[in-house]
Design an enzyme around this catalytic site. Sequence first.
Site, short mmCIF file in Angstrom:
data_model
loop_
_atom_site.label_atom_id
_atom_site.label_comp_id
_atom_site.label_asym_id
_atom_site.label_seq_id
_atom_site.Cartn_x
_atom_site.Cartn_y
_atom_site.Cartn_z
CG HIS A 24 4.44 37.76 -11.36
ND1 HIS A 24 3.84 38.22 -10.65
CD2 HIS A 24 4.27 36.73 -11.78
CE1 HIS A 24 3.17 36.98 -9.84
NE2 HIS A 24 3.58 36.41 -11.50
CE LYS A 48 -5.72 29.74 -11.00
NZ LYS A 48 -4.45 30.63 -11.95
CB SER A 135 0.69 35.60 -7.10
OG SER A 135 0.52 35.89 -7.59
O1 PNS Z 1 -0.21 32.96 -13.88
P1 PNS Z 1 -0.32 31.25 -13.76
O2 PNS Z 1 -1.84 31.41 -13.53
O3 PNS Z 1 0.50 30.74 -14.15
O4 PNS Z 1 -1.40 31.89 -15.68
C1 PNS Z 1 -1.17 30.86 -16.31
C2 PNS Z 1 -2.27 31.31 -18.81
C3 PNS Z 1 -2.67 32.72 -18.01
C4 PNS Z 1 -0.81 31.60 -18.72
C5 PNS Z 1 -2.43 30.09 -18.64
O5 PNS Z 1 -3.77 29.16 -18.15
C6 PNS Z 1 -3.66 30.35 -19.93
O6 PNS Z 1 -3.07 30.95 -21.26
N1 PNS Z 1 -4.89 30.49 -19.81
C7 PNS Z 1 -5.51 31.06 -21.65
C8 PNS Z 1 -6.00 29.87 -21.59
C9 PNS Z 1 -5.59 29.18 -22.70
O7 PNS Z 1 -4.84 30.12 -23.80
N2 PNS Z 1 -5.79 28.10 -22.46
C10 PNS Z 1 -4.32 27.09 -23.50
C11 PNS Z 1 -3.30 26.51 -23.36
S1 PNS Z 1 -2.07 25.69 -23.57
#
Ligand code: PNS
Length: 168
Positions: A24, A48, A135
């Site tokens: 990151h 989670k 992570s």
């Molecule tokens: O570190 P991660 O868990 O891969 O991150 C995933 C993240 C936070 C980028 C994704 O889950 C997200 O954007 N969640 C917010 C809800 C949202 O906008 N969902 C639609 C995505 S197409």
Amino acid sequence: MTETVHSASLAVFPGSFDPITNGHVDIIRRGLSVFDSVTVAILVNQEKKPLFTVDERVGIIREVWADEPRVKVDTFSGLLVDYATRVGASVIVRGLRAISDFEYEFQMALMNRRLQPHVETVFMMPAEKYSYLSSRLVKEVFQLGGDINGLVPPVVLRHLHDKRDGAQ
Ligand code: PNS
């Protein structure tokens, strides 16, 4: 002579960051080389079971970037594109480690584009030495007593030790 008007570019780097890894950190550095500022946006996700609370993750990332005012740390819930729009970011940065990341990232990027066409997703590749890093693996290896030196910032290593020692 043409006059160029520079409006500051803000990129959002979203994720869980439980905890932030050197992968990151590498992506944030690359983001800073292209954008004026990078906001690390931690998803508040009640589903989670995280190792670090959202407040702990905010504190850890702030500590890691204490000397870099161009990195901000924030939290969000709801749709990422709504958050990006609210803070005035026109770019979402995501790291692509391997082909296995691609399908999920491609789906998210296109869904986000459908939801908000003005927000562009930019993918950046971390250094190869971090291409296997996550992570989840960092936590697992640490909890099983493996060496994760060099895979996370020293601040994270300290917090992982504190968490483990506190749990005993
Ligand atoms: O570190 P991660 O868990 O891969 O991150 C995933 C993240 C936070 C980028 C994704 O889950 C997200 O954007 N969640 C917010 C809800 C949202 O906008 N969902 C639609 C995505 S197409």
